[in-house]
Design a protein around this motif. Structure first.
Motif, short mmCIF file in Angstrom:
data_model
loop_
_atom_site.label_atom_id
_atom_site.label_comp_id
_atom_site.label_asym_id
_atom_site.label_seq_id
_atom_site.Cartn_x
_atom_site.Cartn_y
_atom_site.Cartn_z
N ASP A 1 0.83 -1.20 0.00
CA ASP A 1 0.00 0.00 0.00
C ASP A 1 0.87 1.26 0.00
O ASP A 1 2.07 1.19 0.24
CB ASP A 1 -0.91 0.01 1.24
N ASP A 2 0.22 2.40 -0.26
CA ASP A 2 0.95 3.67 -0.24
C ASP A 2 1.42 4.00 1.18
O ASP A 2 0.74 3.70 2.15
CB ASP A 2 0.06 4.81 -0.72
N MET A 3 2.58 4.65 1.25
CA MET A 3 3.07 5.13 2.53
C MET A 3 3.06 6.65 2.52
O MET A 3 3.26 7.27 1.49
CB MET A 3 4.47 4.62 2.80
N GLU A 4 2.84 7.22 3.68
CA GLU A 4 2.81 8.66 3.79
C GLU A 4 3.88 9.11 4.77
O GLU A 4 4.15 8.43 5.75
CB GLU A 4 1.43 9.10 4.31
N VAL A 5 4.51 10.26 4.47
CA VAL A 5 5.54 10.77 5.37
C VAL A 5 4.88 11.61 6.47
O VAL A 5 4.11 12.52 6.18
CB VAL A 5 6.58 11.62 4.62
N ILE A 6 5.16 11.27 7.71
CA ILE A 6 4.68 12.08 8.82
C ILE A 6 5.85 12.38 9.76
O ILE A 6 6.90 11.77 9.65
CB ILE A 6 3.56 11.37 9.63
N LEU A 7 5.65 13.32 10.67
CA LEU A 7 6.68 13.65 11.65
C LEU A 7 6.34 13.02 12.98
O LEU A 7 5.21 13.10 13.44
CB LEU A 7 6.78 15.18 11.82
N ARG A 8 7.33 12.37 13.58
CA ARG A 8 7.09 11.74 14.88
C ARG A 8 8.19 12.10 15.86
O ARG A 8 9.30 12.39 15.47
CB ARG A 8 7.07 10.21 14.75
N ASN A 9 7.85 12.05 17.13
CA ASN A 9 8.88 12.20 18.16
C ASN A 9 9.39 10.82 18.50
O ASN A 9 8.63 9.90 18.71
CB ASN A 9 8.30 12.86 19.41
N VAL A 10 10.72 10.69 18.53
CA VAL A 10 11.34 9.39 18.77
C VAL A 10 12.12 9.46 20.08
O VAL A 10 12.87 10.42 20.32
CB VAL A 10 12.29 9.03 17.61
N MET A 11 11.95 8.46 20.95
CA MET A 11 12.70 8.42 22.20
C MET A 11 13.99 7.63 21.98
O MET A 11 13.97 6.57 21.37
CB MET A 11 11.89 7.73 23.30
N TYR A 12 15.10 8.14 22.48
CA TYR A 12 16.38 7.45 22.40
C TYR A 12 16.84 7.12 23.81
O TYR A 12 16.97 8.01 24.66
CB TYR A 12 17.40 8.33 21.68
N ARG A 13 17.06 5.83 24.08
CA ARG A 13 17.51 5.35 25.40
C ARG A 13 16.65 5.89 26.54
O ARG A 13 17.15 6.16 27.63
CB ARG A 13 18.98 5.72 25.63
N LYS A 14 15.37 6.07 26.27
CA LYS A 14 14.37 6.51 27.25
C LYS A 14 14.68 7.87 27.88
O LYS A 14 14.02 8.27 28.83
CB LYS A 14 14.23 5.47 28.38
#
Ligand SMILES: [Zn+2]
Length: 132
Positions: free
Chosen positions: A10-23
């Motif tokens: 299926d198609d993918m869409e680009v979104i912005l997310r917040n990512v946690m690194y090492r909590k």
């Protein structure tokens, strides 16, 4: 932005997310591709920013301080996407930005499929803005 999901096609869409690194470190506004199929919802970091993200995490090390990092100050692509998100009302500006983002992503996909490391590096440099 025209990328298809590697799991379901299926198609993918680009979104912005917040990512946690090492909590501890919250990395804000990371561009990710998310599958539009509700049963799949496969998610992956946009290829072109993977190196920037990897570099950022390497610089943070294994035991980082608790902090927030705005990824849009490191990555031009993220910056453009934040601008786009803030242009909800102005369709023309949004379209122009979307065109620019699509163009850069398409070029990167092309360079990647050709296995042209030099070109990929060049495009990444164009996409990476160093804020001093
Ligand atoms: Zn999928």
């Amino acid at each position: 932005m025209h990328k298809k999901c590697s799991r379901c096609g299926d198609d993918m869409e680009v979104i912005l997310r917040n990512v946690m690194y090492r909590k501890k470190v919250k990395i804000m506004n990371v561009p990710v591709q998310v599958c539009q199929n509700d049963h799949c919802s496969h998610l992956q970091v946009v290829d072109v920013v993977k190196e920037d993200l990897k570099q950022l995490m390497e610089n943070l090390g294994h035991n980082p301080q608790r902090q927030n990092i705005e990824f849009d100050e490191v990555s031009e692509l993220s910056h453009l996407l934040v601008l786009m998100a803030n242009q909800e009302e102005d369709g023309a500006v949004r379209e122009a930005l979307e065109g620019k983002v699509n163009e850069l992503l398409d070029l990167f996909l092309l360079a990647q499929s050709l296995g042209d490391e030099e070109w990929m590096r060049e495009l990444r440099q164009r996409l990476t803005k160093i804020m001093i």
